[in-house]
Each structure stands twice: as structure tokens, then as C-alpha cells.
Design a protein around this motif. Structure first.
Motif: not given
Length: 598
Positions: A386-399
Motif C-alpha cells: 500500500w501507498f498512502i499519503n494521509d492515514m487519518e483521511q484514508s480511513v475517514t468515511r464520507v459519502a
């Protein structure tokens, strides 16, 4: 404010559970935690009780684990992503998807129940403030009626106690006829008040113990603690668990103060100090002042304090160390629970992703997002990386908005509403704002132009019950479709995180979802954007528009290149201009910089 009240009410369920857990921990560790440390644990609770009012989400276990994962894995800025033969300058398949058609939805009207709860809460706070104000006025009356202690013996003893405790501030000592036991009061202007009968019946030993006790309250800033406890009781007036916790905190405060006095005394004088409390137990009453600390208390509290004195032993270094370790571990546990109490976190749910089982590298691509808040998630199937730039935003659920249409079409195909060979639905001649929508549609054309009415028609034929079953079967985000049938996926109740988007795309690609290969192939064809000798690019955009403002943009998909299959999800958020089209531009720029698709 109405929405906040609903979330605040939910937070109080968790608060009650945390209080119960803290009480159990204190009981289990009572032989490991010193009296002072047991009292200090309550300050952690006071901190937790402030979390629902913070405008930001506090750090929790997920963020800590992501940091650990970031340390464990090297950043992608120094990782060479091996790609060969992946250059392609055009997406030469479907073109309408770049228009990113989206309809605006109105912001949700606040809940009537929320307003009602908010009104009740405010009325309760006002009632509590009236009661506190009455107590403050009584304390002010006491201050005006009290006189400086005139007894030379008491004043000399008092100054010796100040020197003994190393207190250099001149704390006034007053006498009054309106008290039965000494009290310490005053946040900015601390004072000690002595009942006149104690001065007239002067006993040097008893008086010394009382003065040392009240000065310990000053030394440990218990006036501030009393202020915070009373503020908490005003805000959480409706929660009996909080009231019980505050009562226990007051009890622990006096026990901790007793312990601090005992640390100053010789062991053979412990019994004398205990006898002083016993003598007072016959005549003291609870103080009516909310910001004061008193030597007295109710009989149950006095009994507990006397038992503590009778069994007290000065702690060894090993016991102090054990107490500190127990406190730190308990503190870490409580701090890890803070996201549960955040009303901000309650609004933006998080996917509980177990990052310890994944191989993750951090991407340093913040400049690509400009003023947007968002994340980019990339997964290499062959390398399982996996390559991720922002862990917090990457697991934040949005519509999910229109990205959900990928799976909505799968549900309809599985239910037989449409088929790979016959997916056409006739236009009902309703005039839509986009010309591409004003025509009969097939799955491919509806997906390319993101035709809402086509998928709404599928949902109407499926029904809420079947939809709920399908959403749960693939574990789509928070699985919440309680919103309107026509818009539950458009800035409503259904939410999903970028990581979950990638996980579902991977499952779709590998045919591990509970659908036939023919139906999966039909959906994959409908989101195919480019196909050439260099590779195949699949993708779907989505835009969340509220009150005419684009606030949530998506671009998700996957790429088949020689030797590699890449899955991605880009999400951007802002007050305006956060569109799927802009998410596409960010994604293509990142993929180009990583030499995956140029």
C-alpha cells in the motif's frame, strides 16, 4: 446545534461505559495505585469529558498505529516503484465521465429531537447555574462575616505549618462562627477558614493536623480541581454516572490529601491524626460551598479515610514505580478511547483498519492537494503493498456519491433487473439539467454520464430491504442506507473510506464478491476508460454537491499494466470546487509522478 446534541447524547453512552471501566480498573489496581495516583486518574476523566466539545478529532489508537506503521515502513519518496511499459498519454475510451455530472442536494434540516434535547440541556444548565450561584453567594457572605484569626498561638502554629510545607505565599487565615469544620476556599485569592469553637477549644496537635490538611489542598491546587468538578457537574447535570464519578473524585481528593499529610508525619503520630478525624466525625457537616475543600465529609467518607490512615505505610521506591507504571498504562487506555467521545468523530466515522497486518509506505504528495483536504490510496496487487499519503483521511468515511454506482449496478444485475445483454431503461422524458441524461440509457451510457435517474430506477425496483442485504453482503462502508431511497448515497447516510474503496475494487477485480463473473465483467466494461497495448484504465468519478457547492470529490479505479495491477482511490474535500474532475487531475498527476501512467 441540534445535530451536535444528538451526537453528544450518543457520546454520553460511551462516557457512562468509560466511567464504569475506570471504576473497575481502580478496584483491580487499588493495591498498585497510590492514593494520589487514584485521585489523578479522575483528571484524565475530566479531560475526556471535554472531548465532545473540541472542534477537532483527537488522536486515537488508529493514528498511533499509523505513526508506528510509518516508522516501520519507508516513505514512498525514497521508494522506487518498478514499472515498465506503462506510459500512456491518453484515456481514449469513454469521455463523458470527465464531465462529472452531479445534482445538488439540500443540506439536511436539523432534527426536531435534537432541538428538543438541546433545549432541555440548556434549561438544566441554567438551573444548575442558579444553584451554584446561590452557593457562591453564601461563600461571599461567609467571607464578609469572617475575621482574621487573632489568637497568637494559632497564628504562630500556622506560620510553622507554612514553613514546614515550604509554602512562601501568605495565605490569610480567618475565623467564623458559621462553620463546623475548617475549609480551604478561593481559586485566585485562597483563604483558610477556621470555626471559632476550634480556636476557643485550642488543641495544638489537632489544630496542626487540620492546618496541614487544608494547606495540602492549596499545595495540590485543589481549588482548581473543585472548579473543574463543578463546571463538569453543570454541563453533565443529566448523567448520573458523571455525578457518581465526581462524588468519588471528591472522596479520593480527601484521601489523597490525608496521605500527603501522613507522608509528613512520624509513624507514631498516624493514630493521633486519625483520632482528630474521628472527633470531627461526630460534629462536622458537608460544606455547602461548591469551590471549597473541607476537612469533614459524610460518615461513609470519614470511615474510608480512617481505614486508609490505619493501614497506611510510607511507599517504597518500588511501590512508587509500580504505581506510576499502573497510572501510565491506565492513562494510555483512556487516551486511546478519546475518538469515541468526539462529536466530530461521530460525524465523520472511521474505518477500523488493522494496519499492523499490512505493508504500507507513506507518500509525500501533500503539494498535489493544494487547498483541499483529502487522501490518495494506492495498492499494488502483485506486491501486496500500500501507498498512502494521509492515514487519518484514508480511513475517514464520507459519502461515496456516484462511485457507489459501480456496486448499485452489480446489485441490479444480480437481481435480474438488468442483464449484461439487456441493460436499457427508457427515459421518461423528464427534463434533466444535463443533455446526456435526456435519453434512453444502458449500463455503459449511464455509468459514463453518471445518470442518476438510471440508478435511482434500479434502486426503486430493488427496494430498501434487498439493497440493505446487498450492501451488508459486500460490507460496503458503514452499510447505512437509512437515508432517502433516491439519495442515500449522495451526501447522506451511506459513507465509505478511500481504503475501503480500494479493498472493494480489489475484491471486484478478483471476482471474490458474491456475484457472477459475467455480471462483474459487465460492470468492469462500463467503467473502462482506456484500453491500449500499454494497459487498461478503469475508473469512476463522484461529486458531492450540497446547496450548490461541490464539497466532496472522488476518483476511484484500477489500472492493468504489464506485470502490475494498481488500485487507487482519491478523495478531496473543501467548502467549494471539490469535484470528481479535480480529483481526476490530482490522481493523474500523482500516477504520472510515480511513473505508473504517463
Amino acid at each position: 446545534m441540534a445535530d451536535f446534541m444528538i451526537r453528544f447524547a450518543i457520546c454520553n453512552v460511551f462516557i457512562s461505559g468509560i466511567i464504569g471501566m475506570l471504576l473497575i480498573i481502580k478496584r483491580l489496581l487499588k493495591h498498585n495505585l497510590s492514593n494520589r495516583m487514584q485521585y489523578n486518574l479522575w483528571f484524565l476523566l475530566l479531560g475526556l469529558l471535554a472531548v465532545p466539545f473540541l472542534p477537532i478529532r483527537p488522536l486515537g489508537v488508529m493514528k498511533i498505529l499509523s505513526w508506528i506503521s510509518g516508522l516501520r515502513n519507508s516513505p514512498a519518496s525514497s521508494v522506487e516503484i518498478a514499472t515498465e511499459g506503462t506510459k500512456n498519454t491518453n484515456l481514449n475510451g469513454n469521455t463523458d465521465w470527465m464531465n462529472d455530472f452531479a445534482l445538488s442536494v439540500n443540506s439536511k434540516a436539523p432534527s426536531t429531537v435534537g432541538y428538543l434535547l438541546f433545549g432541555i440541556w440548556i434549561v438544566g444548565i441554567l438551573a444548575m447555574l442558579i444553584l451554584v450561584s446561590k452557593s457562591v453567594l453564601r461563600l461571599r457572605a461567609l467571607e464578609k462575616s469572617a475575621l482574621p484569626v487573632q489568637s497568637t498561638e494559632v497564628r504562630k502554629l500556622y506560620h510553622r505549618c507554612l514553613e514546614e510545607m515550604g509554602i512562601h505565599r501568605n495565605i490569610p487565615l480567618y475565623s467564623t462562627a458559621f462553620l463546623k469544620s475548617p475549609i480551604f476556599a478561593g481559586l485566585l485569592k485562597p483563604r483558610i477558614y477556621l470555626p471559632i469553637h476550634l480556636i476557643s477549644d485550642y488543641n495544638e496537635s489537632d489544630m496542626r493536623y487540620m492546618l496541614l490538611h487544608e494547606l495540602q489542598h492549596y499545595k495540590h491546587k485543589d481549588a482548581l480541581a473543585s472548579f473543574l468538578m463543578n463546571l463538569t457537574s453543570v454541563i453533565y447535570w443529566f448523567n448520573p454516572f458523571v455525578w457518581y464519578a465526581l462524588k468519588e473524585m471528591r472522596n479520593d481528593k480527601e484521601v489523597a490529601c490525608d496521605t500527603s499529610v501522613l507522608n509528613m508525619l512520624d509513624e507514631d503520630t498516624y493514630e493521633d491524626y486519625g483520632n482528630t478525624l474521628i472527633n470531627f466525625a461526630r460534629k462536622v457537616s458537608l460544606t455547602p460551598f461548591p469551590f471549597a475543600s473541607s476537612l469533614g465529609g459524610n460518615m461513609k467518607q470519614m470511615k474510608r479515610r480512617i481505614v486508609n490512615i490505619a493501614s497506611y505505610e510510607k511507599p517504597t521506591f518500588a511501590k512508587k514505580l509500580k504505581s506510576m507504571v499502573a497510572f501510565v498504562l491506565t492513562a494510555m487506555l483512556l487516551i486511546g478511547l478519546t475518538p469515541l467521545l468526539s462529536t466530530q468523530a461521530a460525524e465523520n466515522q472511521e474505518y477500523q483498519w488493522d494496519v499492523t497486518k499490512e505493508d504500507i509506505s507513506t507518500l509525500d504528495i501533500s503539494e498535489q492537494f493544494g487547498t483541499y483536504t483529502g487522501s490518495f490510496v494506492l495498492y499494488n496487487l502483485e506486491d501486496d503493498h500500500w501507498f498512502i499519503n494521509d492515514m487519518e483521511q484514508s480511513v475517514t468515511r464520507v459519502a461515496p456519491n456516484s462511485t457507489y454506482k459501480i456496486y448499485d449496478s452489480l446489485f441490479a444485475l444480480d437481481a435480474g433487473i438488468i442483464s449484461p445483454e439487456n441493460s436499457q431503461i427508457a427515459w421518461d422524458h423528464t427534463d434533466y439539467p444535463f443533455e446526456a441524461w435526456n435519453a434512453d440509457q444502458t449500463l455503459s451510457s449511464a455509468m459514463a454520464s453518471s445518470v442518476n435517474w438510471y440508478f435511482q430506477s434500479l434502486d426503486n425496483q430493488l427496494g430498501k430491504t434487498a439493497l440493505q442485504s446487498y450492501v451488508q453482503s459486500i460490507e460496503y462502508g458503514n452499510e447505512n442506507i437509512t437515508g432517502e431511497l433516491s439519495s442515500y448515497w449522495m451526501e447522506s447516510t451511506l459513507k465509505i473510506s478511500p481504503v475501503e474503496q480500494v479493498e472493494l475494487l480489489t475484491a471486484l477485480y478478483q471476482n471474490s464478491l458474491p456475484f457472477t463473473p459475467e455480471d462483474v465483467h459487465a460492470v468492469k466494461d462500463s467503467i473502462c476508460l482506456s484500453h491500449s497495448s500499454s494497459g487498461t484504465f478503469y475508473g469512476k468519478t463522484g461529486t458531492g454537491r450540497i446547496d450548490g457547492q461541490d464539497i466532496n470529490g472522488w476518483f476511484i479505479g484500477f489500472l492493468e499494466t504489464p506485470g502490475h495491477t494498481w488500485f487507487f482511490a482519491t478523495n478531496i474535500k473543501a467548502d467549494q470546487s471539490a469535484t470528481g474532475s479535480n480529483a481526476v487531475e490530482i490522481t493523474m498527476s500523482i500516477l504520472s509522478d510515480l511513473h505508473i501512467w504517463e
